[in-house]
Scaffold this motif. Structure first.
Motif, PDB file in Angstrom:
ATOM      1  N   ASN A 314       0.814  -1.223   0.000  1.00  0.00           N
ATOM      2  CA  ASN A 314       0.000   0.000   0.000  1.00  0.00           C
ATOM      3  C   ASN A 314       0.840   1.263   0.000  1.00  0.00           C
ATOM      4  OD1 ASN A 314      -2.248  -1.631   0.055  1.00  0.00           O
ATOM      5  ND2 ASN A 314      -3.024  -0.914   2.024  1.00  0.00           N
ATOM      6  N   ARG A 315       1.947   1.238   0.740  1.00  0.00           N
ATOM      7  CA  ARG A 315       2.805   2.427   0.820  1.00  0.00           C
ATOM      8  C   ARG A 315       3.441   2.758  -0.528  1.00  0.00           C
ATOM      9  NH1 ARG A 315       6.092  -0.042   5.786  1.00  0.00           N
ATOM     10  NH2 ARG A 315       5.449  -1.881   4.578  1.00  0.00           N
ATOM     11  N   MET A 316       3.725   1.730  -1.318  1.00  0.00           N
ATOM     12  CA  MET A 316       4.296   1.962  -2.640  1.00  0.00           C
ATOM     13  C   MET A 316       3.270   2.624  -3.551  1.00  0.00           C
ATOM     14  SD  MET A 316       7.223   1.622  -4.125  1.00  0.00           S
ATOM     15  CE  MET A 316       8.113   0.318  -3.264  1.00  0.00           C
ATOM     16  N   CYS A 317       2.023   2.191  -3.460  1.00  0.00           N
ATOM     17  CA  CYS A 317       0.957   2.802  -4.269  1.00  0.00           C
ATOM     18  C   CYS A 317       0.774   4.273  -3.890  1.00  0.00           C
ATOM     19  CB  CYS A 317      -0.352   2.040  -4.062  1.00  0.00           C
ATOM     20  SG  CYS A 317      -0.294   0.316  -4.585  1.00  0.00           S
ATOM     21  N   GLU A 318       0.784   4.557  -2.599  1.00  0.00           N
ATOM     22  CA  GLU A 318       0.637   5.939  -2.133  1.00  0.00           C
ATOM     23  C   GLU A 318       1.820   6.791  -2.595  1.00  0.00           C
ATOM     24  OE1 GLU A 318       0.338   5.029   1.966  1.00  0.00           O
ATOM     25  OE2 GLU A 318      -1.796   4.500   1.875  1.00  0.00           O
ATOM     26  N   PHE A 319       3.029   6.215  -2.562  1.00  0.00           N
ATOM     27  CA  PHE A 319       4.241   6.907  -3.002  1.00  0.00           C
ATOM     28  C   PHE A 319       4.153   7.285  -4.476  1.00  0.00           C
ATOM     29  CE2 PHE A 319       8.698   6.242  -4.666  1.00  0.00           C
ATOM     30  CZ  PHE A 319       9.241   7.413  -4.170  1.00  0.00           C
ATOM     31  N   ILE A 320       3.675   6.346  -5.306  1.00  0.00           N
ATOM     32  CA  ILE A 320       3.581   6.587  -6.743  1.00  0.00           C
ATOM     33  C   ILE A 320       2.716   7.804  -7.049  1.00  0.00           C
ATOM     34  CG2 ILE A 320       2.513   5.658  -8.862  1.00  0.00           C
ATOM     35  CD1 ILE A 320       5.279   4.561  -8.340  1.00  0.00           C
ATOM     36  N   CYS A 321       1.665   7.996  -6.283  1.00  0.00           N
ATOM     37  CA  CYS A 321       0.733   9.106  -6.525  1.00  0.00           C
ATOM     38  C   CYS A 321       1.369  10.469  -6.297  1.00  0.00           C
ATOM     39  CB  CYS A 321      -0.502   8.963  -5.637  1.00  0.00           C
ATOM     40  SG  CYS A 321      -1.516   7.512  -6.010  1.00  0.00           S
ATOM     41  N   THR A 322       2.521  10.527  -5.632  1.00  0.00           N
ATOM     42  CA  THR A 322       3.176  11.809  -5.336  1.00  0.00           C
ATOM     43  C   THR A 322       4.310  12.134  -6.304  1.00  0.00           C
ATOM     44  OG1 THR A 322       4.922  10.938  -3.862  1.00  0.00           O
ATOM     45  CG2 THR A 322       2.738  11.335  -2.894  1.00  0.00           C
ATOM     46  N   ILE A 323       4.612  11.226  -7.228  1.00  0.00           N
ATOM     47  CA  ILE A 323       5.773  11.415  -8.100  1.00  0.00           C
ATOM     48  C   ILE A 323       5.352  12.070  -9.415  1.00  0.00           C
ATOM     49  CG2 ILE A 323       7.666  10.278  -9.319  1.00  0.00           C
ATOM     50  CD1 ILE A 323       7.478   8.027  -7.285  1.00  0.00           C
ATOM     51  N   PRO A 324       5.983  13.162  -9.825  1.00  0.00           N
ATOM     52  CA  PRO A 324       5.676  13.767 -11.121  1.00  0.00           C
ATOM     53  C   PRO A 324       5.908  12.770 -12.260  1.00  0.00           C
ATOM     54  CG  PRO A 324       6.990  15.271  -9.779  1.00  0.00           C
ATOM     55  CD  PRO A 324       6.988  13.952  -9.066  1.00  0.00           C
ATOM     56  N   GLU A 325       5.020  12.767 -13.225  1.00  0.00           N
ATOM     57  CA  GLU A 325       5.105  11.815 -14.337  1.00  0.00           C
ATOM     58  C   GLU A 325       6.436  11.908 -15.078  1.00  0.00           C
ATOM     59  OE1 GLU A 325       3.358   9.324 -15.661  1.00  0.00           O
ATOM     60  OE2 GLU A 325       1.920   9.372 -14.022  1.00  0.00           O
ATOM     61  N   LYS A 326       7.037  13.090 -15.127  1.00  0.00           N
ATOM     62  CA  LYS A 326       8.293  13.230 -15.874  1.00  0.00           C
ATOM     63  C   LYS A 326       9.398  12.370 -15.274  1.00  0.00           C
ATOM     64  CE  LYS A 326       9.719  17.378 -13.284  1.00  0.00           C
ATOM     65  NZ  LYS A 326      10.039  18.820 -13.372  1.00  0.00           N
ATOM     66  N   TYR A 327       9.285  11.995 -13.981  1.00  0.00           N
ATOM     67  CA  TYR A 327      10.287  11.137 -13.350  1.00  0.00           C
ATOM     68  C   TYR A 327       9.912   9.655 -13.410  1.00  0.00           C
ATOM     69  CZ  TYR A 327      12.186  15.484 -11.457  1.00  0.00           C
ATOM     70  OH  TYR A 327      12.725  16.745 -11.315  1.00  0.00           O
ATOM     71  N   LEU A 328       8.633   9.380 -13.602  1.00  0.00           N
ATOM     72  CA  LEU A 328       8.235   7.982 -13.766  1.00  0.00           C
ATOM     73  C   LEU A 328       8.544   7.488 -15.172  1.00  0.00           C
ATOM     74  CD1 LEU A 328       4.787   7.971 -11.922  1.00  0.00           C
ATOM     75  CD2 LEU A 328       6.890   6.846 -11.174  1.00  0.00           C
ATOM     76  N   ALA A 329       8.485   8.370 -16.146  1.00  0.00           N
ATOM     77  CA  ALA A 329       8.707   7.979 -17.533  1.00  0.00           C
ATOM     78  C   ALA A 329      10.093   7.375 -17.721  1.00  0.00           C
ATOM     79  CB  ALA A 329       8.540   9.198 -18.442  1.00  0.00           C
ATOM     80  N   GLY A 330      10.138   6.278 -18.470  1.00  0.00           N
ATOM     81  CA  GLY A 330      11.426   5.692 -18.838  1.00  0.00           C
ATOM     82  C   GLY A 330      12.134   4.939 -17.736  1.00  0.00           C
ATOM     83  N   ARG A 331      11.418   4.566 -16.670  1.00  0.00           N
ATOM     84  CA  ARG A 331      11.986   3.735 -15.589  1.00  0.00           C
ATOM     85  C   ARG A 331      13.146   4.430 -14.861  1.00  0.00           C
ATOM     86  NH1 ARG A 331      10.526  -1.575 -16.960  1.00  0.00           N
ATOM     87  NH2 ARG A 331      10.866  -2.022 -14.748  1.00  0.00           N
TER      88      ARG A 331
END
Length: 457
Positions: A314-331
């Motif tokens: 659950n904590r990982m899911c909550e963490f993902i929601c706070t990360i700007p998409e530009k940093y999630l892109a491309g692993r």
């Protein structure tokens, strides 16, 4: 009375209700996409408990339910290196809590999710036994896994998935996954007797590639365009044709394609993340794909040893929601974590970007990758022996495999009561004589429904 809290991404499905009348619409969706959508099951009166909900169950029925988490996109701007450090702390904390001091069973591949786990487990000084497998007659998919295990000093086991392994295990597999997934995907079933020797608990890397990447769409994608994008992702080759055929055969009202499109649209509307199409599609996949497809196949591991899935926490899911998409892109986050935590792992080739590693993968474009492309093309031409590349080729191709397949498709009387024989024969003929790649999913789904029919007798 029983209270049940379902994780945001659950490890397993829990079904409540009676197995009375079949839900033919739901089965058509299953035929098209390979998993049941939302809380659907094979039966109208039985439902799967939804992720991120708390339930009260009374007399085997749902008496109340409350959602405690809603996927959102609330990015907190901070530098990438700070996000990577946050991820490192969270990821390693979760793994430490999940596995404790038990001996860990770690499946490895040439990708990033299990490699990231390997780095964390090595950093935490856990006792680990790693393994990987490849198809008999296929590419050596264990090549990079061996290198990762060696860099971490983990004992390593490599296996070959034998031709036709499915047939003497298929009824056992049907009981394990309750026929909620087609049978050619859970390759782990080939070695179900071996896992217990390796350790006490699995640490599985599922869903890291979804959470820690973008969905490959523009952020301003409209709702209808998102529906179309999801349909392209989830509908399997031949799946739509099979679903349409079953819909007509069962004389269901309306049009299947319109039905599926409308259901996906309603689910997206309920997610409601208007500021980010990538976040919304990621949430859709995490709500409906992970719980109803991924965790179905996790049941094979769980039949042997307890499983842990750090990316499901659950904590990982909550963490993902706070990360700007530009940093999630491309692993980016996993890549930078590996560089920070264990550079030796980052130097090993990233299988999806061969021959480049995590320091060079951005060179995987013309002209930098041209020499490797030429080399690969020449190698394919010189190596004339057919390479097994797909799960179904090990199960359906060849005289003995075909005989076993035909037995389940044409000699199961309970299956013939569910689906007319001419429908089954038509898809089997198309698979055999027209386009085996395109119709492999259709035949695999019919096989699954045949096992379901026998199981429910």
């Amino acid at each position: 009375m029983q209270s049940i809290k379902i994780n945001i991404i659950p490890n397993t499905s829990i079904f409540v209700g009676e197995k009375k009348s079949l839900d033919y619409e739901a089965i058509c969706v299953f035929a098209a996409i390979g998993f049941f959508l939302d809380d659907d099951t094979y039966y109208k009166d039985q439902k799967a408990l939804k992720p991120a909900h708390e339930y009260t169950i009374e007399d085997h029925k749902i008496s109340s339910s409350t959602s405690y988490f809603k996927w959102h996109y609330t990015p907190v701007e901070r530098p990438l290196n700070e996000i990577v450090k946050e991820f490192a702390t969270l990821f390693e904390t979760i793994i430490k809590e999940q596995v404790g001091d038990k001996r860990v069973i770690l499946p490895l591949s040439g990708g990033l999710d299990s490699r990231t786990q390997a780095a964390a487990l090595q950093h935490l000084r856990n006792k680990v036994n790693a393994y990987s497998y490849a198809f008999e007659g296929g590419h050596d998919e264990t090549y990079y896994a061996k290198k990762i295990a060696k860099a971490c000093n983990f004992p390593f086991q490599n296996w070959k998935i034998p031709n036709g392994y499915l047939w003497n295990k298929i009824e056992k597999l049907a009981k394990i996954n309750q026929c909620y997934s087609e049978f050619t995907h859970p390759r782990q079933m080939a070695f179900v007797e071996e896992y217990a020797k390796l350790g006490n608990v699995f640490s599985l890397g599922h869903w890291g590639d979804v959470l820690f990447d973008d969905m490959g769409v523009p952020e301003d994608l409209t709702l209808d365009e998102q529906v179309h994008s999801i349909q392209k992702k989830v509908i399997k080759k031949g799946g739509l044709e099979l679903a349409n055929t079953l819909w007509k055969s069962w004389e269901l009202e309306g049009n299947f394609e319109e039905y599926l499109s409308e259901r996906i649209k309603v689910l997206l509307i309920n997610i409601n993340i208007p500021q980010s199409a990538n976040a919304q599609i990621r949430a859709f996949k995490s709500l409906y794909w992970a719980p109803r497809w991924t965790n179905t196949n996790l049941s094979v591991f769980e039949s042997v040893r307890p499983i842990t899935v750090p990316y499901f926490d659950n904590r990982m899911c909550e963490f993902i929601c706070t990360i700007p998409e530009k940093y999630l892109a491309g692993r980016q986050i996993q890549i930078e974590y590996l560089k920070m935590r264990m550079p030796d792992l980052a130097k090993i080739t990233w299988q999806d970007h061969r021959p480049f590693n995590l320091y060079q993968y951005h060179w995987n474009k013309i002209p930098f990758n041209l020499p490797y492309k030429i080399y690969s093309k020449i190698k394919r031409k010189l190596f004339t022996k057919k390479i097994i590349q797909r799960n179904w080729e090990l199960q359906f191709v060849g005289k003995e495999n075909d005989a076993a397949l035909q037995k389940w498709l044409f000699e199961n009387s309970s299956f013939q009561e569910l689906i007319p024989n001419d429908v089954v024969a038509s898809f089997y003929d198309k698979f055999t004589n027209k386009d085996s790649v395109y119709y492999s999913h259709s035949v695999s789904m019919l096989l699954t429904l045949s096992l379901f029919s026998k199981q429910k007798e």
